[in-house]
Design an enzyme around this catalytic site. Structure first.
Site, PDB file in Angstrom:
ATOM      1  N   CYS A 261     -70.664  46.660  18.328  1.00  0.00           N
ATOM      2  CA  CYS A 261     -69.916  46.953  19.541  1.00  0.00           C
ATOM      3  C   CYS A 261     -70.334  48.357  19.934  1.00  0.00           C
ATOM      4  O   CYS A 261     -70.369  49.251  19.069  1.00  0.00           O
ATOM      5  CB  CYS A 261     -68.411  46.866  19.301  1.00  0.00           C
TER       6      CYS A 261
ATOM      7  N   THR B 141     -73.809  46.375  26.386  1.00  0.00           N
ATOM      8  CA  THR B 141     -72.673  45.919  25.588  1.00  0.00           C
ATOM      9  C   THR B 141     -73.154  44.761  24.731  1.00  0.00           C
ATOM     10  O   THR B 141     -74.064  44.026  25.138  1.00  0.00           O
ATOM     11  CB  THR B 141     -71.501  45.467  26.476  1.00  0.00           C
TER      12      THR B 141
END
Length: 229
Positions: free
Chosen positions: A196, A83
């Protein structure tokens, strides 16, 4: 091949992509029936998301450190935080383990510079777009970072959490993100960072002539390269 440890689940939709890409890149590199040696620790994203909203990054670091230490105990020799946003606590995680942690921004910077680009637009959560941990690390590589206007940053942030992390990928969201890419390109961005890991599930390179830097793909490719080194 070194065993790759993945701290995933943030969200699990993008962790699935990491797993697929790590195996695909390994098979491409080694051929035959080869696949990646890896172990996965998938956290409960609801806990992480709540702590992010509260600004309790210290507690998120504790959760990721525990995950990293568990992966190391299971044999991981190279660590990934799957992430972008949680790289805010990457230094704390690295300090708590002996295995090297492959930082997503360093892999991204290498990819940007390899293309000869020095100015990029950044899309991601508000934490990623607005806080220093991500932008400054790119700037340390000599890369200029452009972000959307405040109202657009809020839209992108809300869309990530309310739609993309829930597995919802709509035409309306794609068009809004592409419009933002165009605006950043007009402001001087030579490429757009999908900062992202879920955005790459919404946008693909064939959707726009503007160069897209999919951080999930870049991170996974760099991890396989490092694991095989």
């Amino acid at each position: 091949m070194k065993t790759i440890g993945i701290i995933g689940g943030m969200s699990w939709e993008s962790t699935l992509v990491y797993y697929r890409l790590l195996n695909q890149y390994t098979r491409t590199a080694l051929g035959g029936h080869h696949s990646a040696k890896l172990v996965l620790y998938s956290v409960d994203f609801a806990e992480i998301e709540q702590l992010q909203r509260q600004g309790d990054w210290e507690q998120t670091a504790i959760i990721l450190i525990q995950a990293a230490q568990a992966l190391e105990a299971a044999g991981a020799e190279l660590m990934l935080i799957a992430t972008n946003t949680m790289h805010k606590v990457a230094a704390e995680v690295q300090d708590a383990i002996s295995s090297p942690l492959l930082h997503i921004v360093d892999a991204l910077a290498d990819a940007i510079l390899e293309q000869g680009h020095s100015s990029i637009g950044l899309l991601g959560t508000r934490f990623t777009m607005e806080q220093e941990f991500y932008r400054e690390r790119l700037q340390q590589h000599g890369i200029t970072v452009l972000t959307p206007a405040a109202t657009t940053r809020q839209y992108v942030h809300d869309c990530i959490f309310n739609e993309l992390c829930q597995g919802q990928f709509t035409t309306a969201a794609k068009q809004a993100f592409l419009k933002t890419c165009d605006e950043l390109h007009q402001q001087g961005a030579e490429g757009i960072v999908l900062g992202c890991t879920e955005i790459g599930l919404l946008l693909q390179q064939e959707d726009t002539p503007i160069k897209l830097y999919d951080t999930t793909e870049i991170h996974a490719a760099a991890a396989v390269k490092a694991a095989l080194a």
